[in-house]
Enzyme design. Sequence first.
Site, PDB file in Angstrom:
ATOM      1  N   HIS A  88      -5.918   2.669   1.446  1.00 18.87           N
ATOM      2  CA  HIS A  88      -5.151   3.796   1.991  1.00 18.87           C
ATOM      3  C   HIS A  88      -5.829   4.479   3.184  1.00 18.87           C
ATOM      4  O   HIS A  88      -5.208   4.713   4.218  1.00 18.87           O
ATOM      5  CB  HIS A  88      -4.920   4.867   0.908  1.00 18.87           C
ATOM      6  N   ASP A 117       0.917  -1.130   0.000  1.00 19.81           N
ATOM      7  CA  ASP A 117       0.000   0.000   0.000  1.00 19.81           C
ATOM      8  C   ASP A 117       0.957   1.179   0.000  1.00 19.81           C
ATOM      9  O   ASP A 117       1.556   1.488   1.044  1.00 19.81           O
ATOM     10  CB  ASP A 117      -0.880   0.007   1.254  1.00 19.81           C
ATOM     11  N   HIS A 118       1.151   1.801  -1.145  1.00 17.81           N
ATOM     12  CA  HIS A 118       2.280   2.738  -1.237  1.00 17.81           C
ATOM     13  C   HIS A 118       2.128   3.937  -0.298  1.00 17.81           C
ATOM     14  O   HIS A 118       3.097   4.602   0.004  1.00 17.81           O
ATOM     15  CB  HIS A 118       2.522   3.183  -2.689  1.00 17.81           C
TER      16      HIS A 118
END
Length: 486
Positions: free
Chosen positions: A241, A178-179
């Site tokens: 996110h 999950d960047h």
Amino acid sequence: MTDEQTALFTIFGATGDLAQRKLYPSLFRLFRKGFLNDSFAVIGTARRDWSNDVYRNAVSESIQSFQPTSTELAEFISHFYYQAHDVNNSEDYSLLQTLADTLDNKYNLKSNRIFYLAMAPHFFGTITQQLKEQGITTKDGFNRLIIEKPFGSDYQTALSLNNEINAAFEEDQIFRIDHYLGKEMIQNISAIRFGNPLFTSIWNNTYIDNVQVTLAEELGVEDRGGYYDTSGALKDMIQNHTLQVVSLLAMEPPKTFTERDIRSAKIAALNDIKLYSAEEVAENFVRGQYDANPNTGQLAYRQEPNVAPESQTETYVAGKLTIENQRWQGVPFFIRSGKRLSKKETIIHIVFKSDLNPFATKEAAGLLPNNILTIYIQPTEGFSLTLNGKEIGDNFKIEPLKLAFEHSSEALDNSPEAYEKLLLDCLKGDGTNFTHWDEVAQSWRIVDVIRQTWDKQTPDFPNYISGSNGPKCADDLLAKDHAIWI
Ligand code: NAD
């Protein structure tokens, strides 16, 4: 270099957008900083029939903005090898195995392997199964799998995908990207929360009025219309996110700041988020879809390429989460995310409770402005604290004043990019900033009830103008709690 930082990277989807825009530049930055020296190699695989030279040219192109010296560039790309390969063709995997073993010997990689699946998720099951069956995963070194979102499209599909992957990789070998978790300021949430006794002591429902998390984008769906129309903002931004950010804000202090304890604390926080009934969804969540803006010429969502003309997909979500534990009882967590909003901004506000204004006259009695801690995630990175002071002048009038800290652009230029950080974490075997299955599962449970409720109703779309602050229903939602978006 330690043994841990020696590895063969195999990138599936090596000719794709993610590999070129994010992975090669990140590997180059790690190389330049000395995290990857001689003992690493990269196999790029995709369907195209490329040679090593063509592949190395593509990798060179992708890192031009770093202006590498010719020696640096030559040294870096010499570690890259290409193997044409259709992931659905089981025979192709033996070529991959031979190349992997050859490179292992050549670079002394100690059988350490990282497999990066930069491909559509429906391939994940096949690839992981083949990697195991054909002996491309090794017995002696470490084997780590990095996978991209989306992880399933609801709890059931995520569970099936996870079961498929688990047949070949254990949970502690799986690094779900999950960047957002690689972003500097997301990691700073814990530093601010737990590194300041000032905040640690008041991080609860006695002092906090509400929490607001906003992930706003200025862009529309661009060329992702086909994918986005089957997903929508709830699945694309909230399930992953946004809920990750909420879990970091809401978690109890972890026993230690280790991967295991931080994860347990995050999972416990997600488990405490109330799963809404259909009625509660209607009360606590709203959605929107952007309309054209004649002034700017921006198209309506329904006019975008590859989007259905009557699409009911939401490009905006706002909601109130209720966290059912002692710390957060009575504190709404307001979340929102949308496309084509007035500006791109990821921002968190911790709004503290107010008090009667002791300086006000009886006639003008009222509350003091709220103290607010703001954490800027992007594009600005920093934080601010809004406190009350006296307005300059003859009157004794209270006004909110902001103490603000912003990282300098120089510090930002030198700070690692999210993918760079996450690749290094994986190389070191640190899964703290990746999403555990239990987090994925619970996030889907939270989102599924909202999706299922919405799927039974026809929304009145479009309901906000491109470039605005989103639909009015999002403001009405907060008004019910006597709150406003900061
Ligand atoms: P892309 O379409 O640009 O690339 C896909 C790659 O897969 C290409 O290299 C293609 O050759 C390869 N491929 C397709 N079918 C194949 C087959 N049968 N055998 C072998 N190779 C095959 O996609 P992308 O944008 O790079 O995204 C990859 C994954 O990462 C997707 O799951 C996406 O959702 C996710 N993701 C991408 C981004 C991004 O910024 N691009 C961001 C977040 C998540």
